[in-house]
Design an enzyme around this catalytic site. Structure first.
Site, mmCIF file in Angstrom:
data_model
loop_
_atom_site.group_PDB
_atom_site.id
_atom_site.type_symbol
_atom_site.label_atom_id
_atom_site.label_comp_id
_atom_site.label_asym_id
_atom_site.label_seq_id
_atom_site.Cartn_x
_atom_site.Cartn_y
_atom_site.Cartn_z
ATOM 1 C CE LYS A 105 -4.730 0.593 0.499
ATOM 2 N NZ LYS A 105 -6.045 -0.117 0.388
ATOM 3 N N GLY A 221 -19.252 7.428 -1.742
ATOM 4 C CA GLY A 221 -17.939 7.595 -3.395
ATOM 5 C C GLY A 221 -18.341 6.395 -4.510
ATOM 6 C CG ASN A 222 -14.797 4.296 -7.227
ATOM 7 O OD1 ASN A 222 -15.872 3.895 -8.673
ATOM 8 N ND2 ASN A 222 -14.949 3.009 -6.836
ATOM 9 C CB ALA A 223 -17.166 1.502 -2.475
ATOM 10 N N GLY A 224 -19.719 3.154 -2.017
ATOM 11 C CA GLY A 224 -20.399 3.079 -1.592
ATOM 12 C C GLY A 224 -21.725 3.250 -3.059
HETATM 13 N N1 GLU Z 1 -7.180 0.448 -3.339
HETATM 14 C C1 GLU Z 1 -8.346 -1.017 -3.199
HETATM 15 C C2 GLU Z 1 -8.133 -1.861 -2.046
HETATM 16 O O1 GLU Z 1 -7.814 -1.634 -1.342
HETATM 17 C C3 GLU Z 1 -7.337 -1.591 -4.607
HETATM 18 C C4 GLU Z 1 -6.400 -2.107 -5.209
HETATM 19 C C5 GLU Z 1 -5.726 -2.600 -6.342
HETATM 20 O O2 GLU Z 1 -6.716 -2.799 -7.153
HETATM 21 O O3 GLU Z 1 -4.764 -2.849 -6.319
HETATM 22 O O4 GLU Z 1 -8.792 -3.023 -2.129
#
Ligand code: GLU
Length: 442
Positions: A105, A221-224
């Protein structure tokens, strides 16, 4: 509410699972320790001509199963503790859905909202230049993606910077790109879609029909927002939503049309903003729209069938968990329920479908994008979704099996283990097996 401690939360969950699995100290240590931590100060250009320095991170947690994979977030509260936790959760997430990727990350400690487009571009390019020149990122090494407040446009600048330094194309170095630059169809709504497939499977098992299922969505946001749309189209009843400014719920037995929700959000920038200015709310308008304005905290406590947490981490904690009335929680965000809250919810009989299962659709379609980029292929949207569905349903079944296998085991707090414990167990098992095969763990 106590201060957030995301990495400690991860370690707590790891400990519980380690106890159930009876892991050795060496095994536990290997999972608790990121393989590499990169931290630096980066300087980017402001439109004023001045430069600004911010702290940037990339944590690479585990690569036993494949290249590090995980997003990059721009947030003023990003710090090493948080990025470490999120990187670790990525290793586990990829393992739960059984895709051949490890976990990493990235983060930059900045509030990106006031930045102009050119400032955002400068920041993103400088960050990725640092990661490329120092050998951190690479198509077979570490593959970032979007996370909180990072977008397909940001992925595009990062890709461009990377390829400029390399002197050749390498589209698979980053995922969540726009379609024009090798992004995958279905990636933009994949986190929501994956969560939806998991929820469908779970509710079908309980014999619960969409029309009889009320849902509150925290975070738009995107997910919600995609989740609300997908669930609404499938016949579920979205009865409450919120964003960072507050929430609204249906002031009747009815449910929201997602089209209206999107319009409200677009018009005023927030749900609350449509009906209130400061503390003064337009009662007539609320009545007409059958809307009740509520706080974010009130939304969490609504008596609904499913509470979808799609905002930030730590929102359900030791001080409010007891007041949660939903029957089921679906974690679309990373880490929204703390371990202390988990214990309280478990006692209340509220099940939590955990982040490393429920929001793994995003990284799964990121993986599809990476596969397409490396092979030069372009998959059709139906194919992407069919493959995603299968992966999410298989992961759910794997967790179900773990729950059966480890019921009544030492370390489980009651008869049976939670979905989170099951997810950790499945993930750990696969990562440890890969490390042992490599000989990096004896
Ligand atoms: N940020 C997203 C997660 O926390 C996607 C990570 C990705 O696609 O590599 O799962």
């Amino acid at each position: 509410m106590a201060a957030k401690k995301p990495f400690l939360n991860f370690l707590k969950n790891l400990d519980t699972a380690a106890e159930i699995l009876q892991l050795s100290e060496a095994e536990k240590e290997a999972l608790a320790t990121p393989e590499a931590i990169h931290e630096t100060e980066i300087e980017f250009s402001r439109d004023s001509g001045e430069t600004e320095t911010v702290t940037a991170y990339r944590v690479q947690h585990n690569s036993a199963r494949g290249p590090y994979k995980g997003g990059i977030r721009y947030h003023h509260e990003a710090d090493l503790e948080e990025v470490k936790a999120l990187a670790s959760l990525m290793s586990f997430k990829c393992s739960v859905v059984n895709i051949p990727m490890g976990g990493g990350k990235g983060g930059i400690k900045i509030n990106p909202k006031p930045l102009s487009e050119t400032e955002l571009e400068s920041l993103s390019r400088v960050y990725f230049r640092w990661g490329t020149e120092n050998g951190i990122f690479g198509v077979n090494k570490d593959v970032p993606a979007p996370d909180v407040y990072t977008t397909p446009q940001i992925m595009s600048w990062m890709l461009d910077e990377h390829e400029k330094i390399l002197g050749h194309k390498s589209p698979g170095v980053i995922t969540g790109k726009p379609l024009e630059l090798g992004g995958s169809l279905g990636r933009n709504y994949s986190t929501a879609m994956g969560g939806f497939y998991v929820l469908q499977k779970h509710l079908a098992k309980l014999g619960k029909k969409p029309v009889d299922t009320t849902i509150a969505v925290q975070g738009f946001g995107n997910a919600g927002s995609y989740f609300a749309e997908i669930a609404h189209e499938a016949g579920y009843k979205i009865v409450a939503v919120s964003d960072s400014k507050g929430g609204i719920c249906c002031d009747s037995d009815g449910y929201f049309e997602v089209k209206s929700l999107k319009e409200w959000k677009k018009q005023a920038g927030s749900f609350r903003g449509n009906f209130c200015e400061g503390d003064t709310c337009d009662i007539e308008k609320m009545k007409k729209s059958q809307v009740k304005v509520i706080s974010n905290e009130e939304l969490l406590k609504l008596d609904v069938d499913v509470l979808v947490l799609a905002a930030l981490d730590g929102v359900v904690h030791d001080e409010n968990a007891d007041e949660i009335s939903a029957k089921l929680i679906l974690e679309l965000a990373n880490g929204p329920v703390t371990p202390e809250a988990d214990e309280i919810l478990e006692k209340k009989g509220i099940e939590v479908l955990p982040d490393i299962l429920a929001n793994a659709g995003g990284v799964t379609v990121s993986y599809f994008e990476w596969v397409q980029n490396r092979s030069g292929d372009v998959w059709e949207e139906d194919y992407v979704n069919a493959k995603l569905k299968k992966i999410m349903e298989n992961a759910y079944s794997d967790l179900e099996k773990a729950r059966e296998k480890f019921a009544f085991q030492p370390g489980s707090r009651q008869a049976g283990i939670s979905w989170r414990q099951a997810a950790f167990i499945v993930a750990i098992d696969r990562i440890i097996a890969a490390m042992k095969l490599r000989g990096t763990l004896k």
